[in-house]
Each structure stands twice: as structure tokens, then as C-alpha cells.
Write an enzyme that holds these catalytic residues in place. Structure first.
Site, short mmCIF file in Angstrom:
data_model
loop_
_atom_site.label_atom_id
_atom_site.label_comp_id
_atom_site.label_asym_id
_atom_site.label_seq_id
_atom_site.Cartn_x
_atom_site.Cartn_y
_atom_site.Cartn_z
N GLU A 39 0.85 -1.20 0.00
CA GLU A 39 0.00 0.00 0.00
C GLU A 39 0.90 1.26 0.00
O GLU A 39 1.96 1.26 0.65
CB GLU A 39 -0.84 -0.06 1.29
N LYS A 109 -9.41 2.16 -1.91
CA LYS A 109 -9.62 1.47 -0.63
C LYS A 109 -10.99 1.80 -0.03
O LYS A 109 -11.33 2.97 0.18
CB LYS A 109 -8.51 1.86 0.33
N CYS A 144 -5.23 -3.67 2.52
CA CYS A 144 -4.93 -3.67 3.95
C CYS A 144 -6.18 -3.84 4.82
O CYS A 144 -6.75 -4.89 4.87
CB CYS A 144 -4.13 -2.43 4.29
N VAL A 171 0.12 -2.68 10.66
CA VAL A 171 0.86 -2.28 11.86
C VAL A 171 0.53 -3.15 13.08
O VAL A 171 1.15 -2.99 14.13
CB VAL A 171 0.59 -0.79 12.22
C1 ACM Z 1 -4.00 -0.25 7.14
O1 ACM Z 1 -5.10 -0.32 6.60
N1 ACM Z 1 -2.99 0.41 6.58
C2 ACM Z 1 -3.76 -0.91 8.43
#
Ligand code: ACM
Length: 269
Positions: A39, A109, A144, A171
Site C-alpha cells: 500500500e 480502498k 490492507c 501495523v
Molecule cells: C491499514 O489499513 N494500513 C492498516
């Protein structure tokens, strides 16, 4: 059969040219059919606000996009790369899908994470799959934090995905539980390219934010088991060969077919 490469590295914040050079170096000599990058791999992650993200963002005529197009042509591979996408005055946390031959698609996203909510607009592309132009393989894309919403992976599965590709800047240490479940419950491969390294920024209110990304890029088999996983910090490329056709039959024993056995009339939402 198809080869997929997961690229794990530490982008430098605000240094896109350097990051692209780093990516080119890591992929030098790699023969593969799909290149999956993290990402926001061109810019780094920790934007302070929407104005800063907008300044760093690129439209589809940007230099990073030209680089990924060239990478796709050189490797004859589908390239999937996270980037900050500019569209007018909006900026999206997006994944570029560059196909050999020049075609481009963009996934924005859907489920923004943490301070992404103050930096990016919510994605409006919806979920879709992309046919590999040179292989019998259908790739679904999520980014993510989309992993936390099983609806994302299920939607991609219902659309016919064989592989769910997930550019990531993870993370936490819990994501493996969810990603593995997404693979198992959908009988699809789940490929995660995560970044590594720590980003420290001085925030607008004077506080310091330090995020350490957990690496561990991984390809899950359609059984939910990891086929191979990187360690937490190493910058490298994992290339694996898989058979996407094995995901198409959704039986997992003689009686149970994952999709045909669903009972949607009892489900909420
Ligand atoms: C994320 O969506 N970068 C944890």
C-alpha cells in the site's frame, strides 16, 4: 500454473523517485506473472492531513504510473501497487493494476484505517476482479484494512476471484488471523505484500507519531495455511508458483460446497 511475487520493502516517506528505483532493483531479474507491492509504496504512509496527501498524489498521467506500466510490460506481468491517487481535489488510497499491454485499472480502498480518515476520501470504485491477460487467472484486489470486513473478500470471491491480492501497510500483529480466515472461508489464495520499517512524523498538534510496519508478507493457500512468509524486517521479493484453477471448485468435502451451501436469507446486512 502461475508465478506471483510479493515485494516487501521500506519506502522512504516523500521520496517517490527513490522508492521506484528501489522497487526496480528488487525486481531486477525476477521472472513472474504477478508483481504485488505494498500500500502507498511510492510515497510512504504517514500523511499529516488531506492537503499533504493531495500534494504527494498523482493522477493516471503521473510518473509512478508510467513506471508501473513499463514494469508490467518488461516483466509481462500484472503489477498491483498502492499509491496516492489524485482525482480533482480528492485523494484516494488506491491500488493501481497495470497490465502487460498497457491497460490500467484502479481500486480505491473501501475501509480506511485510523488517520487515513482525515487524509483520504473513502474509496468509491467498489470491488472488482481483473483477468490476467496472459494466464487463466482472476485476481481480486483489496487494500490492507479491508481484511477486517469479510464482505470484501466474499464479494471478490462471488465475482470469481482465484487470488485476492492485498497491498498492505499493516501495523498490528493480529492481521494474520483475519487474512488466513479470508482464504479458508472463500477457498481462494490470499496474497499480502506488506511494508516494513518505522515512520516517525511530527504531527500538526506537535505530538510525534511513530508507526512500525510488521512485514511478514505472505501467500496463504486456499486452505488458509501460509505457503511462505517473509520475516518482519527484511526487504526482499518472495516468488511462488501456484495453480489458480484449484480454487474454482468450491467443494471442501463430498457434501459441502462453500458458496452453494450459503443461506443468505438468514444473514443480516
Ligand atoms: C491499514 O489499513 N494500513 C492498516
Amino acid at each position: 500454473m502461475l508465478k506471483i511475487s510479493l515485494v516487501q520493502f521500506t519506502p522512504e516517506f516523500g521520496a517517490p523517485a527513490k522508492n521506484l528505483q528501489h522497487i526496480a532493483g528488487l525486481l531486477n531479474g525476477v521472472e513472474t506473472d504477478i508483481i504485488l507491492l505494498p500500500e502507498l509504496c511510492t510515497t510512504g504512509y504517514s500523511f499529516l492531513n488531506q492537503a499533504e496527501a493531495l500534494t504527494a498524489s498523482e493522477g493516471l498521467d503521473g510518473e509512478s504510473i508510467a513506471f508501473f506500466k513499463q514494469l508490467a510490460n518488461e516483466h509481462k506481468a500484472m503489477v498491483i501497487a498502492g499509491f496516492a491517487e489524485r482525482d480533482g481535489e480528492k485523494v484516494y488510497n488506491s491500488a493501481l493494476i497495470a497490465l502487460p499491454g498497457g491497460e490500467l485499472k484502479v481500486y480505491r480502498k473501501t475501509h480506511l484505517f485510523f488517520r487515513e480518515k482525515v487524509c483520504f476520501s473513502e474509496g468509491n470504485s467498489g470491488f472488482f476482479i481483473v483477468d490476467h491477460p496472459l494466464k487463466d487467472c482472476k485476481v481480486g484486489i483489496m487494500i490492507c484494512n479491508d481484511w477486517r470486513y469479510p464482505e470484501a473478500a466474499r464479494s471478490l470471491t462471488l465475482l470469481g476471484a482465484d487470488i485476492i491480492a492485498c497491498p498492505s501497510n499493516l501495523v498490528s500483529n493480529v492481521w494474520g488471523i483475519g487474512m488466513a480466515a479470508r482464504a479458508l472461508e472463500n477457498k481462494v489464495y490470499v496474497a499480502v505484500a506488506n511494508r516494513c520499517g518505522t515512520e516517525t512524523r511530527q504531527m500538526d498538534d506537535g505530538s510525534t507519531q511513530s508507526l512500525t510496519f510488521t512485514g511478514g508478507s505472505v501467500l496463504y493457500n486456499f486452505t488458509g495455511e501460509p505457503i511462505e512468509q517473509a520475516d518482519k524486517t527484511e526487504q526482499h521479493v518472495i516468488t511462488l508458483e501456484i495453480d489458480p484453477l484449484l480454487t474454482r471448485d468450491k467443494f471442501f468435502n463430498a457434501y459441502n460446497d462453500l458458496l452453494n451451501d450459503r443461506r443468505p436469507k438468514f444473514y443480516l446486512g
